[in-house]
Design a protein around this motif. Structure first.
Motif, PDB file in Angstrom:
ATOM      1  N   LYS A   1      33.210  75.725 -19.080  1.00 37.71           N
ATOM      2  CA  LYS A   1      34.571  75.428 -19.532  1.00 37.71           C
ATOM      3  C   LYS A   1      35.020  74.073 -18.986  1.00 37.71           C
ATOM      4  N   PHE A   2      35.022  73.945 -17.662  1.00 40.83           N
ATOM      5  CA  PHE A   2      35.418  72.671 -17.047  1.00 40.83           C
ATOM      6  C   PHE A   2      34.956  72.635 -15.592  1.00 40.83           C
ATOM      7  N   PRO A   3      34.764  71.418 -15.052  1.00 37.08           N
ATOM      8  CA  PRO A   3      34.412  71.322 -13.634  1.00 37.08           C
ATOM      9  C   PRO A   3      35.671  71.471 -12.779  1.00 37.08           C
ATOM     10  N   LEU A   4      35.484  72.010 -11.590  1.00 41.64           N
ATOM     11  CA  LEU A   4      36.610  72.237 -10.674  1.00 41.64           C
ATOM     12  C   LEU A   4      36.770  71.011  -9.781  1.00 41.64           C
ATOM     13  N   THR A   5      38.005  70.579  -9.577  1.00 32.47           N
ATOM     14  CA  THR A   5      38.247  69.350  -8.801  1.00 32.47           C
ATOM     15  C   THR A   5      39.136  69.596  -7.588  1.00 32.47           C
ATOM     16  N   THR A   6      39.059  70.787  -7.023  1.00 35.35           N
ATOM     17  CA  THR A   6      39.858  71.076  -5.828  1.00 35.35           C
ATOM     18  C   THR A   6      39.226  70.397  -4.614  1.00 35.35           C
ATOM     19  N   GLU A   7      39.956  70.428  -3.497  1.00 36.41           N
ATOM     20  CA  GLU A   7      39.461  69.797  -2.261  1.00 36.41           C
ATOM     21  C   GLU A   7      38.162  70.447  -1.802  1.00 36.41           C
ATOM     22  N   SER A   8      38.136  71.774  -1.872  1.00 34.55           N
ATOM     23  CA  SER A   8      36.931  72.482  -1.411  1.00 34.55           C
ATOM     24  C   SER A   8      35.744  72.153  -2.329  1.00 34.55           C
ATOM     25  N   ALA A   9      36.007  71.979  -3.621  1.00 33.68           N
ATOM     26  CA  ALA A   9      34.938  71.625  -4.563  1.00 33.68           C
ATOM     27  C   ALA A   9      34.418  70.225  -4.250  1.00 33.68           C
TER      28      ALA A   9
ATOM     29  N   LYS B   1      34.455  68.801  -1.340  1.00 29.86           N
ATOM     30  CA  LYS B   1      33.689  68.925  -0.087  1.00 29.86           C
ATOM     31  C   LYS B   1      32.276  69.423  -0.392  1.00 29.86           C
ATOM     32  N   LYS B   2      32.162  70.378  -1.314  1.00 25.30           N
ATOM     33  CA  LYS B   2      30.842  70.902  -1.722  1.00 25.30           C
ATOM     34  C   LYS B   2      30.005  69.780  -2.330  1.00 25.30           C
ATOM     35  N   ILE B   3      30.641  68.936  -3.164  1.00 24.57           N
ATOM     36  CA  ILE B   3      29.917  67.839  -3.812  1.00 24.57           C
ATOM     37  C   ILE B   3      29.343  66.898  -2.754  1.00 24.57           C
TER      38      ILE B   3
ATOM     39  N   ALA C   1      16.907  68.089  -5.203  1.00 28.00           N
ATOM     40  CA  ALA C   1      16.949  66.900  -4.344  1.00 28.00           C
ATOM     41  C   ALA C   1      16.831  65.605  -5.152  1.00 28.00           C
ATOM     42  N   ASP C   2      16.319  65.685  -6.375  1.00 25.49           N
ATOM     43  CA  ASP C   2      16.160  64.487  -7.209  1.00 25.49           C
ATOM     44  C   ASP C   2      17.504  63.909  -7.640  1.00 25.49           C
ATOM     45  N   TYR C   3      18.531  64.748  -7.712  1.00 25.50           N
ATOM     46  CA  TYR C   3      19.836  64.312  -8.217  1.00 25.50           C
ATOM     47  C   TYR C   3      20.866  64.321  -7.094  1.00 25.50           C
ATOM     48  N   ASP C   4      21.796  63.365  -7.176  1.00 25.08           N
ATOM     49  CA  ASP C   4      22.889  63.304  -6.208  1.00 25.08           C
ATOM     50  C   ASP C   4      24.149  63.808  -6.895  1.00 25.08           C
ATOM     51  N   ALA C   5      24.812  64.775  -6.295  1.00 25.55           N
ATOM     52  CA  ALA C   5      25.991  65.398  -6.903  1.00 25.55           C
ATOM     53  C   ALA C   5      27.115  64.383  -7.080  1.00 25.55           C
ATOM     54  N   LEU C   6      27.224  63.420  -6.161  1.00 25.04           N
ATOM     55  CA  LEU C   6      28.264  62.401  -6.275  1.00 25.04           C
ATOM     56  C   LEU C   6      28.065  61.552  -7.519  1.00 25.04           C
ATOM     57  N   ASP C   7      26.829  61.133  -7.783  1.00 22.21           N
ATOM     58  CA  ASP C   7      26.544  60.326  -8.973  1.00 22.21           C
ATOM     59  C   ASP C   7      26.823  61.116 -10.251  1.00 22.21           C
ATOM     60  N   VAL C   8      26.385  62.369 -10.277  1.00 25.66           N
ATOM     61  CA  VAL C   8      26.598  63.217 -11.454  1.00 25.66           C
ATOM     62  C   VAL C   8      28.085  63.444 -11.670  1.00 25.66           C
ATOM     63  N   ALA C   9      28.837  63.674 -10.592  1.00 29.47           N
ATOM     64  CA  ALA C   9      30.296  63.891 -10.687  1.00 29.47           C
ATOM     65  C   ALA C   9      30.980  62.640 -11.221  1.00 29.47           C
ATOM     66  N   ASN C  10      30.479  61.479 -10.775  1.00 27.02           N
ATOM     67  CA  ASN C  10      31.009  60.213 -11.275  1.00 27.02           C
ATOM     68  C   ASN C  10      30.766  60.083 -12.772  1.00 27.02           C
ATOM     69  N   LYS C  11      29.546  60.429 -13.208  1.00 26.27           N
ATOM     70  CA  LYS C  11      29.160  60.323 -14.618  1.00 26.27           C
ATOM     71  C   LYS C  11      30.016  61.281 -15.480  1.00 26.27           C
ATOM     72  N   ILE C  12      30.263  62.474 -14.951  1.00 24.42           N
ATOM     73  CA  ILE C  12      31.066  63.467 -15.670  1.00 24.42           C
ATOM     74  C   ILE C  12      32.521  63.000 -15.729  1.00 24.42           C
ATOM     75  N   GLY C  13      33.000  62.411 -14.658  1.00 28.88           N
ATOM     76  CA  GLY C  13      34.385  61.945 -14.613  1.00 28.88           C
ATOM     77  C   GLY C  13      35.252  62.785 -13.712  1.00 28.88           C
ATOM     78  N   ILE C  14      34.630  63.519 -12.793  1.00 31.33           N
ATOM     79  CA  ILE C  14      35.395  64.329 -11.846  1.00 31.33           C
ATOM     80  C   ILE C  14      36.058  63.400 -10.821  1.00 31.33           C
ATOM     81  N   ILE C  15      35.290  62.462 -10.311  1.00 35.25           N
ATOM     82  CA  ILE C  15      35.778  61.551  -9.266  1.00 35.25           C
ATOM     83  C   ILE C  15      36.270  60.257  -9.905  1.00 35.25           C
TER      84      ILE C  15
END
Length: 167
Positions: A89-97, A99-101, A153-167
């Protein structure tokens, strides 16, 4: 010497009597063999009635014809309602989420409550071209299902989140 008509009649009667005696002997022999066969085989006994242990009568099951429908009951087979767009449905963008990223290399999504972990993993792979190591799910008190997608380990969650538009 010639026979008189009366003598011929007597001769015919005698021949008939001899023939009936011979046939009677053959009949007796046939009866004896039939009786012997009945003794060894068990003969034809009168069938006993089946014992009934219930006062109610249940009609025995009879012939059931196999189905041969004249037309299909459903014109088109139903489409799969849970595709990757329906599952995620959608990615979660809370503080705890967030932190997980950063700490755990994990993305957090709200997903369809009917979807399972395998479907979520496939949907993430199809949508974002990333492979997930494992999926943890929980159902929130409001009834929505939350999925923690741990990336390999091949993927970085920060980069993927950036690509998605979460951050």
């Amino acid at each position: 010497r010639e026979r008189s008509p009366r003598g011929a009649l007597n001769y015919a009667r005698l021949a008939l009597r001899v023939a009936t005696v011979i046939m009677a002997k053959e009949d007796a022999k046939a009866k004896a063999t039939k009786a012997a066969r009945a003794v060894t085989k068990g003969g034809s006994k009168q069938k006993l009635l089946k014992k009934r242990f219930s006062p109610t009568f249940h009609r025995p099951k009879t012939f059931k014809a196999s189905r041969a429908p004249k037309y299909p009951r459903v014109s088109v087979p139903p489409m799969c309602k849970l595709d990757q767009f329906q599952i995620l449905k959608f990615p979660l963008t809370t503080e705890s989420a967030m932190k997980k990223i950063e700490d755990n290399n994990t993305l957090v999504f709200i997903v369809d409550a009917r979807s399972n972990k395998k479907q979520i993993k496939d949907a993430v792979k199809r949508m974002y071209d990333i492979t997930a190591n494992k999926i943890n799910t929980l159902i929130r008190p409001d009834g929505a299902k939350k999925a923690y997608v741990r990336l390999s380990a091949d993927y970085d969650a920060l980069d993927v989140a950036n690509k998605i538009g979460i951050i």
